[in-house]
Write a protein that holds these residues in place. Structure first.
Motif, PDB file in Angstrom:
ATOM      1  N   UNK A 144     -20.876-143.432  40.010  1.00 33.95           N
ATOM      2  CA  UNK A 144     -19.162-143.108  40.263  1.00 33.95           C
ATOM      3  C   UNK A 144     -19.189-142.231  41.235  1.00 33.95           C
ATOM      4  N   UNK A 145     -18.663-142.597  42.553  1.00 33.26           N
ATOM      5  CA  UNK A 145     -18.589-141.509  43.699  1.00 33.26           C
ATOM      6  C   UNK A 145     -17.541-140.838  43.662  1.00 33.26           C
ATOM      7  N   UNK A 146     -17.211-139.182  44.033  1.00 31.80           N
ATOM      8  CA  UNK A 146     -16.421-139.009  44.225  1.00 31.80           C
ATOM      9  C   UNK A 146     -16.356-138.268  45.482  1.00 31.80           C
ATOM     10  N   UNK A 147     -16.395-138.642  46.136  1.00 32.54           N
ATOM     11  CA  UNK A 147     -16.167-138.471  47.882  1.00 32.54           C
ATOM     12  C   UNK A 147     -15.205-136.924  48.087  1.00 32.54           C
ATOM     13  N   UNK A 148     -14.228-136.433  47.379  1.00 30.40           N
ATOM     14  CA  UNK A 148     -13.005-135.824  47.462  1.00 30.40           C
ATOM     15  C   UNK A 148     -13.477-134.101  46.191  1.00 30.40           C
ATOM     16  N   UNK A 149     -14.445-134.321  45.744  1.00 29.15           N
ATOM     17  CA  UNK A 149     -14.567-133.521  44.814  1.00 29.15           C
ATOM     18  C   UNK A 149     -14.933-132.158  45.643  1.00 29.15           C
ATOM     19  N   UNK A 206     -14.142-143.466  44.726  1.00 24.59           N
ATOM     20  CA  UNK A 206     -14.200-143.741  45.647  1.00 24.59           C
ATOM     21  C   UNK A 206     -12.954-144.380  46.318  1.00 24.59           C
ATOM     22  N   UNK A 207     -12.472-144.149  47.795  1.00 25.46           N
ATOM     23  CA  UNK A 207     -10.954-144.429  48.429  1.00 25.46           C
ATOM     24  C   UNK A 207     -10.571-145.536  48.959  1.00 25.46           C
ATOM     25  N   UNK A 208     -11.930-146.562  48.823  1.00 28.10           N
ATOM     26  CA  UNK A 208     -11.986-147.643  49.290  1.00 28.10           C
ATOM     27  C   UNK A 208     -11.562-147.911  50.586  1.00 28.10           C
TER      28      UNK A 208
END
Length: 454
Positions: A32-37, A447-449
């Motif tokens: 589960x990516x969370x690139x805005x974390x 992710x933001x796709x």
């Protein structure tokens, strides 16, 4: 080639990793990516949550949170790096443990601002505890907009493909956890690559490279290249994201492209509401002038109807969900209006040996029976999609994210595998706080796709 439409800071995280057994316990683990974390006070530094699989499925308490501040991981968390921007899974060093490729496309390096980095996190008995970076030459900005990985054999049959604004980088094995690899080739014939994938279209035992440019000014989407050479784009279709798998069961991987844009030239290019194109593999691969099969929400058997702005094809994966030996096409429509505007939808189109694709297709929304939560305006359910069996029952689970859920903290739904495919009954919703991300906005779990560009 038409002029590329490049934004100042493209918010792209095209692909999410399929589950992989990173700790070798026999169960695949969810990514589960969370690139805005936020990390240690650094806004948007980014992180990846790994939920360990088991016979009973996933538990949010059995997890590892990995950032650039994690011991053994290269670099340091900095504001807006976007670590977790794109992810891919494969056992690259062939040691029996799955490895995880993670990009940080907005990482500042000695090459400049937003140069980007790509890190391989190496699987082991203790999970993902160490990493090494895949180097870049003159890759320009945003190295790691997308990543793909495939390991179908030793040596050069294990590969990683990285997208960036100056083209793509292709790394071949043998790989080692020390950071070594067999070779690296930069493709600069295809500039401004926004999406990549790998698939064996001619069944010769080695992956073929797919590179997709960012949106071009005279197309819906960008150009699609198979084994890229200058001027060698597919002549009968285009898109923004691709995936591969054997949709018709003939032993050759097929190429599937999502083209969620509205038509640039009505009746010639694109489709209202978005479309998905399928090129079938063969003993000769995929010809550049091959005519693809087109799927829209107006295709017979596909739920819903094509409406302007749906974004059909805005997320994509290909996998055998019903265990019939045929890969199915999972399509995100994150801007689909259900009961609420831009609530989002995911459609599954089953593979077929003969006859037209579309028959037997089905869809999920947040308002589907037994699905937790409810569709709200702007959730964008279907931002990213992934498939993998995490409880080892032979029935793969479907993972769907909604990047804008709960003030863009994001959420991921897990649909359990059933006899005929995934089912809403028993599905669960994983929120950002439940896996250790307490911030109030912009975590982007899952992710933001393509939301930053469609």
């Amino acid at each position: 080639m038409g002029a590329p439409l490049l934004s100042a800071a493209p918010a792209v995280a095209v692909h999410g990793a399929v589950p992989g057994d990173f700790n070798g316990d026999g169960y695949r683990d969810a990514v589960l990516p969370a690139p805005g974390a936020n990390v240690a006070g650094k806004a948007g530094a980014g992180a990846v949550a790994v939920l360990y699989g088991s016979k009973s499925g996933l538990s949010t308490s059995r997890r590892a949170i990995i950032t650039q501040n994690t011991a053994g991981i290269p670099d340091t968390a900095e504001p807006h790096d976007g670590f977790g921007g794109a992810t891919a899974t494969a056992d690259l060093n062939r040691d029996g443990y799955a490895d995880l490729v993670v990009s940080a496309p907005y990482e500042d390096t000695a090459r400049g601002q937003d140069a980007g980095t790509v890190t391989v996190l190496w699987g082991s008995k203790k999970g993902l505890t160490s990493g090494t970076n895949l180097p870049e030459t003159d890759a320009g900005k945003y190295y790691g907009l997308d990543v793909a990985a495939m390991s179908v054999g030793p040596g050069a049959k294990s590969q990683v493909l990285v997208a960036g604004y100056e083209g793509s980088m292709r790394f071949t094995g043998p790989f080692s956890s020390r950071g070594t690899y067999g070779g690296a080739v930069q493709n600069r014939d295809t500039a401004s690559v926004g999406s990549v994938s790998l698939g064996d279209f001619d069944h010769d035992g080695s992956p073929d490279e797919v590179a997709v440019t960012v949106r071009l000014s005279d197309l819906s989407g960008g150009e699609v290249y198979v084994d890229p050479v200058y001027g060698g784009a597919q002549q009968r279709g285009n898109g923004l994201v691709t995936a591969t798998g054997d949709v018709n069961g003939d032993g050759y991987a097929d190429l599937v492209a999502g083209d969620p844009d509205e038509p640039d030239r009505a009746g010639i290019d694109g489709a209202v509401g978005g479309r998905v194109l399928v090129w079938y593999g063969s003993a000769h691969g995929i010809a550049r002038d091959a005519q693809p099969v087109q799927l829209t929400q107006n295709t017979s058997g596909v739920p819903g109807a094509s409406e302007s702005g749906d974004g059909f094809g805005g997320a994509l994966t290909v996998a055998d969900l019903n265990r019939d030996g045929l890969a199915d096409i999972v399509i995100g429509s994150p801007q689909e209006d259900t009961a609420k505007t831009n609530a989002g939808q995911v459609t599954v189109v089953p593979g077929r040996r003969t006859g037209a694709l579309g028959g037997g297709a089905y869809a999920f929304t947040q308002d589907t029976a037994h699905v937790p939560g409810a569709g709200e305006a702007g959730d964008h359910f279907g931002t990213t999609v992934a498939v993998g069996d995490i409880n080892k029952d032979g029935r793969p689970e479907l993972f769907v994210s909604a990047a804008e859920e709960d003030n863009a903290t994001g959420a991921v739904w897990v649909f359990p595998g059933g006899t005929d495919g995934p089912t809403g009954k028993g599905s669960r919703m994983i929120t950002a706080p439940s896996v250790g991300f307490p911030q109030k906005d912009s975590t982007l779990l899952g992710g933001n796709g393509l939301l930053g560009v469609i």
